[in-house]
Design an enzyme around this catalytic site. Structure first.
Site, PDB file in Angstrom:
ATOM      1  N   GLY A 115      10.849  -9.865  33.528  1.00  0.00           N
ATOM      2  CA  GLY A 115      10.243 -10.416  32.316  1.00  0.00           C
ATOM      3  C   GLY A 115      11.196 -11.378  31.616  1.00  0.00           C
ATOM      4  N   THR A 126       9.346 -18.475  33.016  1.00  0.00           N
ATOM      5  CA  THR A 126       9.509 -17.193  32.324  1.00  0.00           C
ATOM      6  C   THR A 126      10.953 -16.996  31.851  1.00  0.00           C
ATOM      7  OG1 THR A 126       7.794 -16.268  33.750  1.00  0.00           O
ATOM      8  CG2 THR A 126       9.187 -14.698  32.591  1.00  0.00           C
ATOM      9  N   ARG A 160       9.716 -29.830  34.381  1.00  0.00           N
ATOM     10  CA  ARG A 160       8.735 -30.588  35.156  1.00  0.00           C
ATOM     11  C   ARG A 160       7.431 -30.692  34.392  1.00  0.00           C
ATOM     12  NH1 ARG A 160       8.308 -28.549  41.238  1.00  0.00           N
ATOM     13  NH2 ARG A 160       7.409 -26.757  40.177  1.00  0.00           N
ATOM     14  N   LYS A 219      18.466  -8.058  46.138  1.00  0.00           N
ATOM     15  CA  LYS A 219      19.257  -7.391  45.084  1.00  0.00           C
ATOM     16  C   LYS A 219      20.196  -6.332  45.662  1.00  0.00           C
ATOM     17  CE  LYS A 219      15.565  -8.171  41.721  1.00  0.00           C
ATOM     18  NZ  LYS A 219      14.306  -7.611  41.213  1.00  0.00           N
TER      19      LYS A 219
END
Ligand code: NDP
Ligand code: HSE
Length: 440
Positions: free
Chosen positions: A305, A17, A49, A208
């Site tokens: 995203g 992604t 890969r 985070k």
């Protein structure tokens, strides 16, 4: 403007992604990026890969199945690590650093768990490890805390920093979806981690908030002591009860500096429905920072995203490209404070945290039960602010929801131990913290 002939040469590990998003953004905005940097930023080598990942990318670069080939490629100036994991990824990063390559990574798990060793190796080699993409996707929160708020003493930060969980909670609240339906959709949309347990059980948010706490307070990275609770155990009725009381449930990451140490925690919490954080929905993230000079500042945007995360990766590449020729001692320190000026403030135990609380108790449907619960709370000095009890004529047990005034978590733990042992109460009492998010 003259753009220098020699491009900054990028090697990239992982073409999922974020990797694909990074290549797309670099290609789409190549002209704008060159105008900003004064040089082209060019992917020269990628580890892939699964070659199907390259479909539709028009990538004019060496392709290797072996990530070590990218790390060892002398033509790579900057390594972008977007493959994830904490074993192989760490070895690859350290090898790149030892070869004098700068690193850009989105890998919060790796930095939160092993960041101290990685930053120290980078410091010794005089290379940068940039990680804007590791926290809150597209929101430039690392830059905001490390540079924009550099004149402030930061008191606390609280953030919705896992897009997957926020998307799930939003769909449960707005659409009445089940937890598993919302999770499946978050995975399909590319928000979730390879192991979605990291999202819904709070681990990703813990990584985070740990990184943000380090750069906010100038402390070493310590995810091990972060208190973590996820959202799996929440039921639709809790979302509804919270709404009835004037709150929304959000998975929050919280870091608060106190004189005796730092609170570092991730858990679902009730936030006032009128607060801006309550209206952060879907995969969006937001971080509220409370500091002495700026007061409160809020940072909002897409937290997950491909393209949003690539926005942060590419911003880091621009930063690295601009400062790679500068004297390392003039660069912004990895953890915002000079490495020899980090403080050893301890992470505080949860028993020392003070908060208001929401309790959902399942109790026998008969008179006197509430009085028993209230008595135990009173004996621990805890007072009740609001209460919801639904009468259900036929039911053997009923949910009782209590909103409690602020108290020490240690006292509440003791009271809950006694309440859940009452014969009239089901032992599974749900306790959520209530965060007012008020200034100071
Ligand atoms: P993906 O699973 O989509 O992509 C990871 C890629 O890395 C895959 O293409 C995978 O190969 C490749 N890969 C893994 N191991 C190897 C290996 N040994 N050799 C070569 N390639 C390998 O993950 P994401 O792009 O979502 O995430 C990447 C990183 O970015 C993670 O650290 C994640 O935490 C972080 N991140 C992700 C965000 C998001 O919104 N998705 C946001 C912010 C950070 P294969 O194609 O064969 O599976
Ligand atoms: N899985 C993460 C999330 C990706 O849902 O927020 C962004 O770090």
């Amino acid at each position: 403007m003259a753009v220098e002939a020699v491009p900054v040469r990028i090697g990239i590990l992982g073409m999922g992604t974020v990797g694909q998003g990074t290549v797309r953004v670099l290609q789409r905005n190549a002209g704008e990026i060159s105008r900003r940097v004064g040089r082209e930023i060019k992917v020269v080598h990628a580890a892939v890969r699964n070659p199907a990942r390259l479909q539709g990318l028009r990538l004019d670069a060496r392709i290797s199945a072996d990530p070590w080939a990218v790390v060892r490629d002398p033509e790579v100036d900057v390594l972008v690590e977007v493959m994830g994991g904490t074993g192989l990824a760490r070895d690859l990063l350290l090898e790149a650093i030892s070869r004098g390559k700068h690193v850009v990574t989105a890998n919060k798990a790796l930095l939160a768990e092993q960041g101290n060793a990685i930053f120290s190796a980078a410091q010794q080699q005089g290379v940068m490890v940039a990680f804007e993409a590791a926290v809150a996707g597209a929101i430039p929160i690392i830059k905001a805390i490390r540079e924009g708020l550099a004149g402030n003493r930061i008191h606390w930060l609280a953030g919705i920093i896992n897009g997957t969980s926020n998307y799930i909670l939003t769909q449960m609240y707005r659409e009445g979806w089940t937890f598993s339906r919302a999770l499946a959709m978050a995975q399909e949309l590319g928000y979730a981690e390879a192991d979605p347990g990291l999202d819904v059980d709070g681990g990703d948010a813990a990584h985070k908030i740990t990184l943000m706490a380090s750069i906010a307070f100038g402390i070493p990275v310590d995810s091990f002591h972060c208190h973590v609770e996820g959202i799996r155990h929440l039921e639709a009725e809790d979302v509804a009860f919270a709404a009835e009381l004037g709150y929304r449930i959000k998975l929050l990451g919280i870091a608060r500096r106190r004189p005796e140490g730092v609170e570092l925690r991730v858990h679902p919490a009730l936030v006032p429905a009128s607060h801006l954080l309550a209206s952060v929905e879907g995969p969006f993230n937001a971080i509220l920072v409370d500091s002495d000079a700026a007061g409160q500042s809020l940072y909002y945007g897409r937290g997950a995203g491909g393209d949003p995360t690539a926005s942060a990766v590419v911003a880091d590449l621009v930063d690295v490209a601009r400062t790679m020729t500068a004297d390392p001692s003039n660069r912004v320190p990895h953890l915002a404070f000079q490495p020899d000026a980090l403080s050893n403030l301890p992470i505080l135990p949860m028993g020392d945290v003070e908060s208001a609380y929401y309790l959902r108790i399942r109790a026998e449907n008969r008179p006197g039960v509430l009085a028993q619960v209230a008595t135990v709370l009173a004996e621990h000095g805890i007072s009740i602010e609001a209460l919801i009890q639904r009468e259900r004529a036929s039911a053997e047990s009923v949910p009782v929801v209590l909103l409690l005034h602020r108290c020490r978590e240690g006292s509440l733990d003791e009271a809950l131990g006694r309440i859940s042992a009452l014969p009239v109460v089901h032992p599974s009492v749900l306790r959520l913290r209530v965060e007012s998010l008020a200034e100071g």
